[in-house]
Design a protein around this motif. Structure first.
Motif, short mmCIF file in Angstrom:
data_model
loop_
_atom_site.label_atom_id
_atom_site.label_comp_id
_atom_site.label_asym_id
_atom_site.label_seq_id
_atom_site.Cartn_x
_atom_site.Cartn_y
_atom_site.Cartn_z
N ALA A 242 0.83 -1.20 0.00
CA ALA A 242 0.00 0.00 0.00
C ALA A 242 0.87 1.26 0.00
CB ALA A 242 -0.93 -0.01 1.21
N MET A 243 2.00 1.22 0.69
CA MET A 243 2.91 2.37 0.70
C MET A 243 3.50 2.60 -0.69
SD MET A 243 2.84 3.76 3.63
CE MET A 243 4.27 4.83 3.45
N VAL A 244 3.80 1.52 -1.41
CA VAL A 244 4.34 1.67 -2.77
C VAL A 244 3.31 2.35 -3.67
CG1 VAL A 244 5.15 0.41 -4.80
CG2 VAL A 244 5.84 -0.35 -2.52
N VAL A 295 11.24 4.03 2.35
CA VAL A 295 11.99 3.81 1.13
C VAL A 295 11.08 3.26 0.02
CG1 VAL A 295 13.91 2.56 0.08
CG2 VAL A 295 14.13 3.46 2.39
N LEU A 296 10.18 2.35 0.36
CA LEU A 296 9.26 1.80 -0.63
C LEU A 296 8.29 2.87 -1.14
CD1 LEU A 296 8.41 -1.72 0.82
CD2 LEU A 296 9.94 -1.16 -1.08
N PHE A 297 7.92 3.80 -0.28
CA PHE A 297 7.05 4.90 -0.70
C PHE A 297 7.71 5.70 -1.83
CE2 PHE A 297 5.94 9.39 -0.42
CZ PHE A 297 4.55 9.38 -0.42
N PHE A 298 8.97 6.07 -1.63
CA PHE A 298 9.67 6.86 -2.65
C PHE A 298 10.03 6.01 -3.87
CE2 PHE A 298 10.46 9.54 1.10
CZ PHE A 298 10.10 10.77 0.58
N LEU A 299 10.30 4.72 -3.67
CA LEU A 299 10.57 3.86 -4.80
C LEU A 299 9.33 3.75 -5.70
CD1 LEU A 299 12.53 1.88 -6.20
CD2 LEU A 299 11.55 0.06 -4.80
N GLY A 300 8.15 3.60 -5.10
CA GLY A 300 6.93 3.57 -5.89
C GLY A 300 6.70 4.87 -6.64
N GLY A 301 7.01 6.00 -5.99
CA GLY A 301 6.85 7.28 -6.68
C GLY A 301 7.74 7.39 -7.90
N GLY A 302 8.99 6.92 -7.79
CA GLY A 302 9.89 6.99 -8.94
C GLY A 302 9.50 6.02 -10.04
#
Length: 467
Positions: A242-244, A295-302
């Motif tokens: 969900a964070m991704v 980290v997964l939040f920002f990885l999903g954004g990228g």
């Protein structure tokens, strides 16, 4: 946005949200179930890729059924087929049967998206299509977040309950579409560009869309496998996923606006560097859920931002007459990348361990950076001709209808400027002049690169014949 338009858009968006909740955790659920059954990462990768094969096939074929029977009936057919395939998966666990069912499910799911996208975009005026598309994205991503959070609750209720929930939601999503007034807009069919022509037109756009397919499919299909093998519970896996998705929803628009104001190739380089850095950081990250979630939040954004920026860059390059076909071709390229991603990455995970997922994402990010740097040195990006529109990869009809009038006008002006740069004047003087020249004594002819006369002028009068 008028109340009438909002009322027409409400039913498709509500149907999308209901069905999207189930689809939001279905891919994660299938990965976790196959892993718990002792299947290898390679088998899991092939079952996951079947869904994306179905997406690619549906993107090319589903518009024919839609044109034949209309939006509402087509939606009912596709949503019902999604429900059937999911319920059959809950009856027995067999990876090769699941491969076939996931392929059919992907074909039906992209049909649902095709109906909703075309319905929204053809029932509105150009000036509000961007807002409707934003609502479409919000509904899709919000459903994904809710679905991932629901994964732990349904899985704890029993082995077959999650599949029953997804099937029920798919069937329930038909009600909003069936209850609205029966007014169906029509769409036109357009064939995609040949791949070689598309690659020649916009190498950066093609590679960006292909890399986006590789990365997004790896996130959806293989990240849950990694998280479960690190010892997280099913509920925790759903929360991390969900964070991704939340990162992809919240960061896509700021990155897109940034690309409107800067060289899009440079923005793609920064995104690739960002993904590579975060992937390598995950290899050495301490086992702390809070840090992992950030980290997964920002990885999903990228990862989710690569596709729209690459499509925007390609639109800057494309001539006006090729915008529709270019969009559909890039959609197909993205689907191909999603299809081959799990079979390519799972052998790496088998060879070097579960961290092979992040080694692969890091290598992909570095490759994209190197490729975009090379393309930037060969041909710098032009000034953007149309504003960035945040969106997820669309169906073929959706891609066709997302080409706005501003985008077409910008491409026409860009192409016209290039044509004028090739015009070479050839000045002829009829006879030696004594005194000031008269207007009728000056004869100027204009030629293009093929030495074909395209215009002439005498004095202040200028006439062209480009036929």
């Amino acid at each position: 946005m008028s109340r009438q338009l909002l009322a027409m858009a409400l039913a498709p968006l509500l149907g999308l949200f209901i069905l999207g909740i189930g689809n939001g955790f279905l891919a994660t659920l299938i990965t976790l179930r196959l892993d718990a059954a002792g299947e290898s990462a390679v088998v899991i990768g092939w079952v996951s890729s079947a869904y994306f094969i179905g997406l690619a096939l549906g993107a090319m074929l589903n518009d024919r059924l839609l044109l034949r029977i209309g939006h509402i009936r087509a939606y009912g057919c596709f949503a019902s087929l999604v429900a059937v395939t999911v319920l059959l998966q809950g009856l027995w666990l067999n990876p090769w049967s699941w491969f076939v069912l996931r392929l059919i499910g992907g074909w039906a799911t992209v049909g649902v998206y095709l109906v909703i996208e075309s319905w929204l975009l053809t029932s509105s005026e150009t000036k509000v299509r961007g807002r409707l598309l934003a609502l479409y994205m919000i509904s899709l991503y919000a459903a994904g977040v809710v679905g991932q959070l629901l994964l732990g609750v349904t899985d704890a209720a029993g082995e077959t309950v999650p599949f029953m929930v997804v099937g029920l939601l798919a069937s329930l999503s038909v009600l909003p579409m069936a209850m609205i007034p029966r007014v169906s807009p029509l769409i036109e069919h357009a064939e995609p560009l040949p791949p070689l022509r598309l690659i020649t037109m916009t190498p950066t756009g093609v590679m960006g869309c292909f890399g986006s397919g590789l990365a997004v499919a790896a996130i959806y299909s293989l990240l849950p496998l990694y998280l479960q093998r690190t010892g997280l519970s099913v509920t925790s896996v759903g929360q991390m996923m969900a964070m991704v998705v939340l990162g992809g929803m919240l960061l896509q628009y700021p990155i897109g606006r940034w690309s409107d104001k800067h060289d899009r190739q440079w923005v793609l380089i920064m995104i690739g560097t960002f993904i590579a850095g975060l992937s390598l950081a995950l290899l050495f990250l301490p086992a702390q859920p809070g840090m992992l979630a950030v980290v997964l939040f920002f990885l999903g954004g990228g990862v989710f931002a690569i596709y729209p920026v690459a499509v925007s860059h390609a639109a800057d390059r494309a001539p006006a007459g090729a915008l529709v076909r270019m969009s559909q071709g890039l959609l197909l390229i993205n689907a191909i990348g999603s299809t081959v991603s799990p079979p390519l990455i799972t052998p790496v995970m088998t060879a070097v361990g579960d961290n092979g997922l992040f080694w692969s994402l890091g290598a992909l990010g570095l490759f994209l950076v190197a490729f975009f740097f090379w393309r930037r040195s060969v041909r710098p990006a032009p000034i953007p001709v149309a504003p960035f529109t945040p969106r997820t990869p669309l169906s073929s009809a959706g891609a066709e209808l997302c080409v706005t009038e501003e985008l077409v006008q910008g491409a026409i002006e860009h192409e016209h400027a290039e044509d004028l740069s090739n015009v070479v004047p050839d000045v002829e003087v009829a006879e030696p002049l004594v005194g000031p020249p008269r207007e009728e004594d000056t004869h100027i002819e204009y030629y293009d690169d093929a030495d074909t006369q395209i215009g002439e002028s005498r004095g202040e009068e200028f006439q062209t014949d480009r036929s």
